[in-house]
Design a protein around this motif. Structure first.
Motif, PDB file in Angstrom:
ATOM      1  N   ARG A 173       3.439  -7.862   4.555  1.00 53.19           N
ATOM      2  CA  ARG A 173       4.206  -6.810   5.235  1.00 53.19           C
ATOM      3  C   ARG A 173       5.698  -7.132   5.212  1.00 53.19           C
ATOM      4  NH1 ARG A 173       1.872  -5.321  10.963  1.00 53.19           N
ATOM      5  NH2 ARG A 173       3.198  -3.491  10.619  1.00 53.19           N
ATOM      6  N   ASP A 178       6.709  -1.208   4.099  1.00 53.83           N
ATOM      7  CA  ASP A 178       5.657  -0.214   4.325  1.00 53.83           C
ATOM      8  C   ASP A 178       4.470  -0.525   3.427  1.00 53.83           C
ATOM      9  OD1 ASP A 178       4.086   1.926   4.902  1.00 53.83           O
ATOM     10  OD2 ASP A 178       5.366   3.410   3.899  1.00 53.83           O
ATOM     11  N   GLY A 180       1.617   0.724   3.562  1.00 50.95           N
ATOM     12  CA  GLY A 180       0.754   1.879   3.371  1.00 50.95           C
ATOM     13  C   GLY A 180       0.810   2.469   1.980  1.00 50.95           C
ATOM     14  N   ARG A 201      -6.650  -3.150   6.543  1.00 49.78           N
ATOM     15  CA  ARG A 201      -7.004  -1.809   7.006  1.00 49.78           C
ATOM     16  C   ARG A 201      -6.287  -1.496   8.324  1.00 49.78           C
ATOM     17  NH1 ARG A 201      -7.704   1.471   3.265  1.00 49.78           N
ATOM     18  NH2 ARG A 201      -9.631   1.358   2.066  1.00 49.78           N
ATOM     19  N   VAL A 203      -3.359  -2.377   9.208  1.00 51.00           N
ATOM     20  CA  VAL A 203      -1.944  -2.029   9.012  1.00 51.00           C
ATOM     21  C   VAL A 203      -1.773  -0.887   8.019  1.00 51.00           C
ATOM     22  CG1 VAL A 203      -1.144  -4.329   9.629  1.00 51.00           C
ATOM     23  CG2 VAL A 203      -1.650  -3.822   7.228  1.00 51.00           C
ATOM     24  N   GLY A 204      -2.884  -0.235   7.632  1.00 52.58           N
ATOM     25  CA  GLY A 204      -2.801   0.998   6.847  1.00 52.58           C
ATOM     26  C   GLY A 204      -2.648   0.836   5.358  1.00 52.58           C
ATOM     27  N   ARG A 206      -3.050   1.239   1.479  1.00 51.02           N
ATOM     28  CA  ARG A 206      -3.403   2.481   0.776  1.00 51.02           C
ATOM     29  C   ARG A 206      -4.786   2.383   0.133  1.00 51.02           C
ATOM     30  NH1 ARG A 206      -0.117   4.730  -4.531  1.00 51.02           N
ATOM     31  NH2 ARG A 206      -1.590   6.381  -5.121  1.00 51.02           N
TER      32      ARG A 206
END
Length: 426
Positions: A173, A178, A180, A201, A203-204, A206
């Motif tokens: 991160r 980002d 994601g 998952r 932290v989103g 893709r």
């Protein structure tokens, strides 16, 4: 009998050394049997993780440590002398304290991480299955498990999601911002990779792809985290898609080589890729780190990220250390009591023989028609004399010889007032 623990961990040895002394799961049974054959060794267990390899043993001679270091080196075809600078050794009280601290996560790279308790339980089960556990190590491990539960229940040491897996995701991160928009390839399907998938998952991320030698395990993990499952042989076909690669398998040889990564980088048109190798032995060849556009980190490189997560746990760790101190002494009290077991058993056996002898004589007297009152008086008086004759004779002689320390010990053991030169004043 003495307890001895020897080992290497992330504090004493770099990954290049630790990976050489790892016991793969398929080696564990053979290793335990071989270790148990050492002369003078009564019990043995082996703990082997990416951050530590440790031998827990019960031995006749506390000087057995050198023999254990020699065995560890020879089993892995290493020179024991070259291994020696990285080895730590604990005996008796310190061995007990170390086992409890390890189980409680206090000796981990990330203080308080919960994975080590499961790994220690696996080591316990493996030793139990091979019959290399006895009364001493069995009691030690069970005590360590109970204290670890106590620590996690009564302190805040496990209140935040901190682990090597979490540290890897935190670093990703920091690099990507980002996350994601990124795709991740996870190599392996064990507990560490499961934690990585859970954090990604959370932290989103893709897209997730899970690669594993066993397709069934990869598919099970993929279903849980809405990921794609592939086998290790398919990695070359999808590697160029991954912005993040995190590997943690039990493979004895690297999964990813420099050539495969070079091809993926060309397909990515030099778009950078972030890689974390959490395995020991390493899953990703170290030469991969020399490539442009590749940012490769090992478990040792996560130290800085981990350090940032430790501050919130320091107070809890201090509380936990107090619990460890108390529980170490509790175990040592039990251990010291074992030294008296044979003495107590012998004393009780002698008293039982005296009881049986006097009881048999009393029964004969009853059979001969003597009044029960006389027989009861005979039984009580004779049994009392048999039980007190030798102690009272020894105490009398001790008094004549001026052995006041023996008199004092007798008073404490027999719960008697001190009568010799210590009469209470009226």
């Amino acid at each position: 009998m003495s307890l001895i623990t020897i080992g290497v961990n992330h504090k004493t040895a770099p990954v290049s050394v630790r990976e050489k002394v790892v016991f793969a799961p398929e080696q564990m049974s053979d290793a335990l049997r071989d270790l148990a054959r050492l002369p003078g060794l009564d019990e043995a267990a082996i703990l082997s993780t990416c951050n530590r390899t440790e031998l827990y043993c019960s031995v006749h001679d506390p000087r057995h440590e050198a023999e254990l270091v020699r065995w560890l080196g020879e089993y892995h075809h290493l020179d024991g002398g070259a291994l020696r600078p990285f080895i730590y050794e604990f005996s008796d009280t310190e061995a007990v304290r170390h086992a409890i601290r390890v189980a409680s996560g206090l000796d981990s790279l990330v203080i308080g991480e919960p994975q080590i308790l499961g790994q220690l339980k696996t080591a316990y089960s493996a030793a139990a299955a091979q019959g290399t556990l006895g009364k001493l190590l069995r009691r030690l491990f069970q005590h360590a498990f109970a204290v670890a539960k106590h620590v996690r229940t009564d302190t805040a040491i496990g209140s935040s999601a901190v682990s090597v897996a979490f540290a890897a995701v935190t670093l990703a991160r920091q690099i990507f911002g980002d996350i994601g928009e990124q795709r991740a390839l996870l190599i392996g399907a064990g507990e560490t990779i499961e934690l990585v998938a859970r954090h990604l998952r959370g932290v989103g991320i893709r897209e997730l792809t899970v690669a594993n030698r066993t397709p069934e395990r990869a598919e099970a993990l993929a279903r849980e985290f809405e990921a794609r499952a592939i086998t290790l042989s398919d990695i070359g076909q999808v590697l160029h898609e991954a912005d993040i690669v995190i590997a943690s398998t039990a493979s004895p040889v690297p999964i990813l080589g420099k050539g495969a990564v070079e091809r993926a980088i060309r397909q990515r048109r030099r778009k950078p890729v972030f890689m974390v190798d959490l395995a020991v032995p390493r899953d990703i060849e170290s030469e991969v780190g020399e490539l442009n556009d590749v940012y490769l980190y090992t478990v040792d490189d996560l130290q800085e990220v981990v350090a940032q997560n430790l501050a919130s746990r320091q107070e809890a760790a201090t509380e936990a250390e107090s619990i460890v101190d108390v529980q170490t002494e509790h175990f040592m009290g039990w251990l010291r009591a074992q030294d008296a077991v044979e003495l107590i058993r012998g004393y009780r056996d002698r008293a039982e023989r005296a009881r049986q002898d006097v009881l048999a004589k009393a029964r004969r007297q009853l059979g001969q028609g003597r009044p029960p009152e006389e027989v009861l008086e005979f039984l009580a008086e004779t049994l009392t004399n048999k039980l007190t004759h030798e102690p009272t004779t020894s105490l009398h002689q001790a008094a004549r010889d001026g052995r006041t320390e023996l008199i004092g010990a007798a008073c404490e053991l027999l719960k008697l007032p001190r009568l010799l030169n210590d009469k209470p004043k009226p």
